[in-house]
Design a protein around this motif. Structure first.
Motif, PDB file in Angstrom:
ATOM      1  N   UNK A 132      46.184  48.966  22.481  1.00 46.04           N
ATOM      2  CA  UNK A 132      45.586  49.667  21.468  1.00 46.04           C
ATOM      3  C   UNK A 132      46.262  49.978  20.328  1.00 46.04           C
ATOM      4  N   UNK A 133      45.862  50.414  19.383  1.00 41.81           N
ATOM      5  CA  UNK A 133      46.398  50.929  18.140  1.00 41.81           C
ATOM      6  C   UNK A 133      47.649  51.929  18.364  1.00 41.81           C
ATOM      7  N   UNK A 134      47.523  52.960  19.233  1.00 41.75           N
ATOM      8  CA  UNK A 134      48.662  53.620  19.581  1.00 41.75           C
ATOM      9  C   UNK A 134      50.031  53.033  20.012  1.00 41.75           C
ATOM     10  N   UNK A 135      49.729  52.145  20.538  1.00 39.29           N
ATOM     11  CA  UNK A 135      50.839  51.263  21.196  1.00 39.29           C
ATOM     12  C   UNK A 135      51.327  50.390  20.328  1.00 39.29           C
ATOM     13  N   UNK A 153      63.307  46.153  39.955  1.00 41.91           N
ATOM     14  CA  UNK A 153      62.892  47.422  39.847  1.00 41.91           C
ATOM     15  C   UNK A 153      61.605  47.615  39.269  1.00 41.91           C
ATOM     16  N   UNK A 154      60.498  48.425  39.931  1.00 42.50           N
ATOM     17  CA  UNK A 154      59.329  48.587  39.601  1.00 42.50           C
ATOM     18  C   UNK A 154      59.014  50.076  39.407  1.00 42.50           C
ATOM     19  N   UNK A 155      58.377  50.289  38.220  1.00 44.09           N
ATOM     20  CA  UNK A 155      58.057  51.824  38.079  1.00 44.09           C
ATOM     21  C   UNK A 155      56.666  51.795  37.530  1.00 44.09           C
ATOM     22  N   UNK A 156      55.830  52.850  37.913  1.00 42.79           N
ATOM     23  CA  UNK A 156      54.403  53.065  37.339  1.00 42.79           C
ATOM     24  C   UNK A 156      54.570  54.123  36.326  1.00 42.79           C
ATOM     25  N   UNK A 157      54.139  53.968  35.089  1.00 40.03           N
ATOM     26  CA  UNK A 157      53.970  55.030  34.147  1.00 40.03           C
ATOM     27  C   UNK A 157      52.433  55.293  34.016  1.00 40.03           C
ATOM     28  N   UNK A 158      52.140  56.782  33.954  1.00 38.46           N
ATOM     29  CA  UNK A 158      50.687  57.143  33.505  1.00 38.46           C
ATOM     30  C   UNK A 158      50.767  57.294  32.051  1.00 38.46           C
ATOM     31  N   UNK A 159      51.755  57.653  31.575  1.00 43.89           N
ATOM     32  CA  UNK A 159      51.857  57.924  30.104  1.00 43.89           C
ATOM     33  C   UNK A 159      52.509  56.744  29.209  1.00 43.89           C
ATOM     34  N   UNK A 160      51.647  55.858  28.557  1.00 43.12           N
ATOM     35  CA  UNK A 160      52.178  54.630  27.858  1.00 43.12           C
ATOM     36  C   UNK A 160      53.278  55.110  26.801  1.00 43.12           C
ATOM     37  N   UNK A 161      52.866  55.990  25.986  1.00 46.93           N
ATOM     38  CA  UNK A 161      53.677  56.682  25.089  1.00 46.93           C
ATOM     39  C   UNK A 161      55.189  57.009  25.624  1.00 46.93           C
ATOM     40  N   UNK A 220      52.273  43.577  26.599  1.00 45.39           N
ATOM     41  CA  UNK A 220      51.102  42.721  26.594  1.00 45.39           C
ATOM     42  C   UNK A 220      49.985  43.396  26.793  1.00 45.39           C
ATOM     43  N   UNK A 221      48.885  43.514  26.253  1.00 44.62           N
ATOM     44  CA  UNK A 221      47.876  44.277  26.636  1.00 44.62           C
ATOM     45  C   UNK A 221      46.788  43.427  27.651  1.00 44.62           C
ATOM     46  N   UNK A 222      45.456  43.823  27.714  1.00 44.18           N
ATOM     47  CA  UNK A 222      44.626  42.999  28.563  1.00 44.18           C
ATOM     48  C   UNK A 222      44.157  42.282  27.917  1.00 44.18           C
ATOM     49  N   UNK A 223      43.263  41.208  28.700  1.00 42.92           N
ATOM     50  CA  UNK A 223      42.743  40.117  28.092  1.00 42.92           C
ATOM     51  C   UNK A 223      41.460  40.251  27.054  1.00 42.92           C
ATOM     52  N   UNK A 224      40.952  41.471  27.334  1.00 48.49           N
ATOM     53  CA  UNK A 224      39.694  41.668  26.483  1.00 48.49           C
ATOM     54  C   UNK A 224      39.869  42.317  25.118  1.00 48.49           C
ATOM     55  N   UNK A 225      40.788  43.407  25.315  1.00 47.97           N
ATOM     56  CA  UNK A 225      40.953  44.247  24.021  1.00 47.97           C
ATOM     57  C   UNK A 225      42.388  44.297  23.620  1.00 47.97           C
ATOM     58  N   UNK A 226      43.451  43.756  24.214  1.00 42.67           N
ATOM     59  CA  UNK A 226      44.636  43.538  23.965  1.00 42.67           C
ATOM     60  C   UNK A 226      45.368  44.748  23.909  1.00 42.67           C
ATOM     61  N   UNK A 269      58.730  44.186  21.668  1.00 37.96           N
ATOM     62  CA  UNK A 269      57.891  43.001  20.969  1.00 37.96           C
ATOM     63  C   UNK A 269      56.747  43.040  21.752  1.00 37.96           C
ATOM     64  N   UNK A 270      55.787  43.162  20.959  1.00 44.17           N
ATOM     65  CA  UNK A 270      54.251  42.963  21.426  1.00 44.17           C
ATOM     66  C   UNK A 270      53.454  41.915  21.130  1.00 44.17           C
ATOM     67  N   UNK A 271      52.525  41.364  21.910  1.00 40.91           N
ATOM     68  CA  UNK A 271      51.846  40.210  21.767  1.00 40.91           C
ATOM     69  C   UNK A 271      50.359  40.965  20.989  1.00 40.91           C
ATOM     70  N   UNK A 272      50.154  40.325  19.751  1.00 36.79           N
ATOM     71  CA  UNK A 272      48.765  40.687  19.127  1.00 36.79           C
ATOM     72  C   UNK A 272      48.393  39.526  18.533  1.00 36.79           C
ATOM     73  N   UNK A 273      46.973  39.367  17.970  1.00 32.93           N
ATOM     74  CA  UNK A 273      46.648  38.277  17.363  1.00 32.93           C
ATOM     75  C   UNK A 273      46.955  38.193  15.936  1.00 32.93           C
ATOM     76  N   UNK A 274      47.357  39.187  15.225  1.00 35.29           N
ATOM     77  CA  UNK A 274      47.897  39.119  13.967  1.00 35.29           C
ATOM     78  C   UNK A 274      49.472  39.320  13.901  1.00 35.29           C
TER      79      UNK A 274
END
Length: 107
Positions: free
Chosen positions: A70-73, A15-23, A62-68, A37-42
Motif C-alpha cells: 500500500x502507498x502508506x508502506x 524468531x517470529x512476531x505478528x504485528x497488527x499495526x504495519x506502521x 513484500x506485499x500481496x500478489x494482487x495489490x502489492x 527495501x520493498x518490492x514494487x513494480x516501479x
C-alpha cells in the motif's frame, strides 16, 4: 492486514512476531537501524543494485500478489526494487519473488 516478521540468523534460530499495526513495525525496524527495501513494480531494477553485506541490517518488505504494497508502506521504504520481467508478465507469486530478491541481494 497484519504483517508477519521472521528473522533468521547465522545459527538458524528463528524468531517470529505478528504485528497488527504495519506502521508500528516499520518504525520499530527503522529505529533499530534497518534499511527497508520493498518490492514494487516501479522500483530500481534489482540487477543495478549492489549486493547486501551480511553485516547490513536489511528488512525486505513484500506485499500481496494482487495489490502489492500500500502507498502508506511504500512511503516508508528506503529503497524500492523490482524484478525485471519479460513477455508482458508483471507479477510473480510472492514466495517466488522473495526467493529471487533474497538471492539477488546477497549474490
Amino acid at each position: 492486514t497484519p504483517i508477519s516478521m521472521l528473522f533468521l540468523d547465522s545459527d538458524l534460530d528463528i524468531a517470529f512476531n505478528l504485528y497488527q499495526n504495519n506502521s508500528e513495525l516499520l518504525n520499530e525496524l527503522k529505529q533499530s537501524g534497518f534499511t527497508l527495501i520493498g518490492a514494487t513494480k516501479n522500483g530500481v531494477d534489482l540487477t543495478k543494485y549492489q549486493k547486501v553485506d551480511k553485516s547490513d541490517k536489511v528488512a525486505l518488505i513484500l506485499g500481496n500478489e494482487n495489490t502489492g504494497l500500500c502507498n502508506k508502506i511504500e512511503k516508508k521504504l528506503d529503497l524500492k526494487v523490482s524484478i525485471k520481467m519479460h513477455n508482458k508478465f508483471d507479477s510473480l507469486n510472492v514466495s517466488v519473488a522473495a526467493g529471487i530478491l533474497m538471492y539477488n541481494l546477497t549474490k
